[in-house]
Scaffold this active site. Structure first.
Site, PDB file in Angstrom:
ATOM      1  N   SER A  29       4.142  -6.972  -1.923  1.00  0.00           N
ATOM      2  CA  SER A  29       3.557  -6.331  -0.747  1.00  0.00           C
ATOM      3  C   SER A  29       2.911  -7.259   0.260  1.00  0.00           C
ATOM      4  O   SER A  29       2.507  -6.821   1.334  1.00  0.00           O
ATOM      5  CB  SER A  29       2.533  -5.281  -1.190  1.00  0.00           C
ATOM      6  N   SER A  34       3.551  -3.246   1.059  1.00  0.00           N
ATOM      7  CA  SER A  34       2.638  -2.253   1.581  1.00  0.00           C
ATOM      8  C   SER A  34       1.634  -2.800   2.606  1.00  0.00           C
ATOM      9  O   SER A  34       0.901  -2.026   3.229  1.00  0.00           O
ATOM     10  CB  SER A  34       1.867  -1.604   0.422  1.00  0.00           C
ATOM     11  N   LYS A  58      -6.289  -5.719   4.858  1.00  0.00           N
ATOM     12  CA  LYS A  58      -5.540  -4.523   4.449  1.00  0.00           C
ATOM     13  C   LYS A  58      -6.508  -3.377   4.169  1.00  0.00           C
ATOM     14  O   LYS A  58      -7.629  -3.594   3.683  1.00  0.00           O
ATOM     15  CB  LYS A  58      -4.729  -4.865   3.197  1.00  0.00           C
TER      16      LYS A  58
END
Length: 580
Positions: free
Chosen positions: A234, A191, A111
Site C-alpha cells: 500500500s 491504500s 495517511k
C-alpha cells in the site's frame, strides 16, 4: 481471594448467558446441573472484573501527548474546488517554529490512518462503521508525527486512504475516488492513495513549467513528502502508479505506534517522496525504537543509532565522484543487481510493463553493475503464504480487538460490532474488506488453525530463500504493479442516482485490483525492505494518455542503504520522466 468475594452487587449474568457463552465455544452445559451453577458463579465473578476495568477512565501514554505546535490545532475538510483530486481527507497546518531539523521548510501529509491530535481519524471508511457513528478526533500524536514535527516538518493534513486500508486501487474510500495527478479519472493505487496523489502533484507541475505537459486541469495543493502505510503493497503500489518513490522499510525499523493496524505481522509505515534523497532524509527522521511498538525487536536501532541515510548516500556519491565513477558508465560499478526471474511470471503482468522494467534493470549493465537473473522458485507461492499467514488476524483488528502483545491501542477508535451493517456498508463500496472476513471464517471452519500455523512456518522458509538470494546480489528487482493505473470504474462515479458511488456489480470493483500485490505482499511477511521507484511510462488501456511504471527494489533486512544507492545510481542514466 475467593471467586465469590470478587463479585459485588447484584449478579448480572443468568443461566441463559452461560448457555450462550458455552455455545460460542462449541459445547453445552447440562441445564440445572451443579456444573451450570458453578459456571454461573464464575461468569458473574468474571463480569464484575470486566466492570471494574470498564469503569476506569481511558489511559493515554504521556509519550503520545500532542506535540505543542504553533497556534491552535484546527482543520477543515476541503471542498471539490480546493481538493480536485480528492486526495485530502482534512487540511491543517501544524509546525513547531523553533524546530530547525532536517525537514525544516518541508510540507508533509500523513495517511488517514495515522493519529494526528485534533484531527479526525477517518480510515477511509463510513463513520457508521465506528462507535457513535462518527470519526473520532485523535487525542494523540503518532510517534512518526512527533518525529516529523520535531525535525522541523510542517504537517499540512491527512491524506485520503482506501476503505479500512484494504484495497490496492483508489476508488473505495467513503469520500470517493482519488484521481491520478497525471491522468484524472485513473487510479493512484491504494491504500495510500491520497499520499501518492499529493506528492506526485509536484512532478506534474514541474512537467507543465518545463513545457513537457501542456494540459491544464486543476490539481490543488500538493506536498513535498508523505507518510504512507503498507500491509501488502500500500506504499509501493500507489507510488508506482503515480511516478514517485515509495519505501516500505524493514519490519520494525519505523515504529507503528499511533497508527491504525491491520496485523502486526505485516504492518509497515514509511516515506513517499519525489526523490531518492528525500526518501533517505525522511527515513532517517522516522526510524528508531520507541519503547512501545511490539513490532520492534532487539534488531531495531535506538534513535541515536539510526544511520544518517541521507548523509551516507551523499558520502557514497562523493566517493564515486572522486573516483571518477559518477558517470553514465560507472555510477553502478561495484553494485550487484539481481533480476528476480519468477517476478516476471506472475499472473496478469502486462507485457508492456514487463518490458519497461526489464529495460530499466538492464540499464545497470551500462552503468557498470554486475547484473544477473536470480531464480527463487518459492516467490511464486509468496502471495499465498502472505494470505494464509496474515488473514486470520485481520478481522481481529477490524473488530477493534487488541493484539496479543502489549502495544498502545487507540481506545478512542472503536469499530462497531461486525454484522449485517458492515456487509451492507462495504459489499458494494469495498468488497475486499468483506472478503477478508469471509476468508478468515472459511479458513477457520474448513482448516482450523493448523493451516495458518503451517503458513507461518513457510514465512521463515520464504525469508530464508530471499536471504540466500541476497547473498549473491545487493538487491533484487521486480515489477511493482502488473499494469499501469486502471481507469476508475464508471459505476463508482457519484451521481444523483448513486450518491454514495457504490457499484451494483462487485466484480467491477474487484477486477482492476486482481493480482496487483503478487510481487509486493511477500516482502511484508518476510520483513525485507522494498521500494518502488519510477522507471518509465506505459500507455493507458482506455484513451491516448500514458501513466508511470514502477520497479521494485528489494534488499537485505536493515539494508535500506543499498536500495537508496541502487535507485540513485540508476538516475545517472537519465530521469524516468525523460523516458519514452
Amino acid at each position: 481471594m475467593s471467586i465469590v468475594s470478587l463479585s459485588s452487587g447484584e449478579p448480572t449474568c443468568t443461566t441463559e448467558d452461560v448457555k450462550a457463552i458455552a455455545g460460542a465455544n462449541g459445547f453445552t452445559i447440562t441445564p440445572g446441573s451443579v456444573d451450570e451453577t458453578a459456571f454461573l458463579l464464575f461468569a458473574n465473578a468474571f463480569d464484575a472484573t470486566c466492570e471494574a476495568i470498564e469503569n476506569l477512565p481511558e489511559y493515554e501514554d504521556p509519550r503520545l501527548k500532542p506535540v505543542i505546535v504553533d497556534g491552535e490545532r484546527q482543520c477543515h475538510r476541503p471542498d471539490a474546488v480546493e481538493n480536485p483530486l480528492n486526495a485530502w481527507a482534512h487540511k491543517t497546518t501544524l509546525t513547531i517554529p523553533s524546530a530547525k531539523g532536517p525537514l525544516a521548510g518541508r510540507t508533509i501529509a500523513v495517511k488517514d490512518n495515522v493519529s494526528v491530535a485534533g484531527l479526525p481519524l477517518g480510515l477511509g471508511c463510513s463513520p457508521g462503521l465506528l462507535k457513535d457513528g462518527k470519526h473520532p478526533i485523535s487525542p494523540i500524536d503518532a510517534i512518526v508525527v512527533q518525529r516529523i514535527l520535531a525535525a522541523g516538518g510542517t504537517i499540512k493534513g491527512t491524506a485520503t486512504c482506501e476503505n479500512l486500508s484494504m484495497f490496492a486501487v483508489s476508488y473505495t474510500s467513503h469520500s470517493g475516488v482519488v484521481h491520478n495527478a497525471w491522468q484524472p479519472g485513473y487510479a493512484t493505487g491504494g491504500s495510500s492513495s491520497g499520499c501518492a496523489a499529493l506528492v506526485s502533484i509536484g512532478d506534474v507541475e514541474e512537467a507543465r513549467q518545463s513545457g513537457k505537459d501542456t494540459r491544464d486541469y486543476p490539481l490543488g495543493e500538493g506536498v513535498d513528502l508523505a507518510v504512507g502505510g503498507d500491509q501488502g503493497g500500500s506504499i509501493r503500489l500507489p507510488a508506482a502508479y503515480s511516478g514517485i518513490y515509495g519505501l516500505k522499510p524493514t519490519h520494525g525499523l519505523i515504529p507503528y505506534t499511533g497508527i491504525a493496524a491491520l496485523n502486526p505481522l505485516i504492518d509497515h509505515t514509511g516515506p513517499m517522496t519525489r526523490t531518492v534523497e528525500d526518501a533517505a532524509l525522511m527515513l532517517g527522521v522516522m526510524a528508531g525504537y520507541d519503547g512501545i511498538d511490539p513490532r520492534m525487536t532487539p534488531e531495531s536501532p535506538m534513535p541515536d543509532k539510526v544511520p544518517d541515510y541521507a548523509r551516507d548516500l551523499q558520502a557514497w556519491i562523493a566517493g564515486k565522484e572522486k573516483a571518477g565513477e559518477w558517470t553514465a558508465d560507472g555510477a553502478a560499478k561495484g553494485l550487484r543487481i539481481g533480476i528476480l526471474k519468477e517476478a516476471f511470471d506472475v499472473i496478469g503482468l502486462d507485457p508492456a510493463v514487463a518490458d519497461v522494467v526489464k529495460a530499466a534493470a538492464e540499464r545497470f549493465r551500462s552503468l557498470g553493475a554486475d547484473v544477473n537473473e536470480i531464480s527463487i522458485p518459492l516467490h511464486k507461492h509468496g502471495a499465498a503464504i502472505w494470505t494464509i499467514a496474515a488473514r486470520p488476524m485481520m478481522p481481529h483488528f477490524v473488530a477493534g480487538n487488541p493484539p496479543d502483545l502489549l502495544s498502545h491501542t487507540m481506545p478512542h477508535l472503536q469499530p462497531n460490532k461486525i454484522g449485517q451493517d458492515y456487509f451492507d456498508t462495504l459489499a458494494h463500496r469495498n468488497p475486499a474488506a468483506v472478503n477478508i472476513l469471509m476468508n478468515a471464517a472459511h479458513l477457520q471452519l474448513k482448516y482450523g488453525p493448523a493451516l495458518a500455523r503451517k503458513a507461518h512456518m513457510h514465512v521463515w522458509e520464504l525469508r530464508d530463500a530471499y536471504d540466500k538470494a541476497l547473498e549473491e546480489c545487493d538487491v533484487l528487482l521486480t515489477p511493482c504493479n502488473n499494469t499501469v493505473a486502471p481507469k476508475h470504474p464508471a459505476s463508482t462515479a457519484k451521481t444523483e442516482d448513486n450518491p454514495d458511488g457504490c457499484s451494483e456489480r462487485i466484480m467491477d470493483l474487484f477486477e482492476p485490483a486482481i493480482g496487483n500485490t503478487l510481487n509486493t505482499c511477500s516482502f511484508n511477511v518476510t520483513g525485507h525492505p522494498a521500494m518502488s521507484m519510477p522507471v518509465g511510462w506505459g500507455k493507458v488501456k482506455e484513451g491516448d494518455g500514458r501513466l508511470p511504471i514502477g520497479m521494485q527494489v528489494v534488499a537485505k533486512r536493515w539494508d535500506e542503504a543499498s536500495i537508496l544507492k541502487v535507485a540513485k545510481s540508476w538516475e545517472v542514466g537519465g530521469r524516468w520522466t525523460d523516458s519514452r
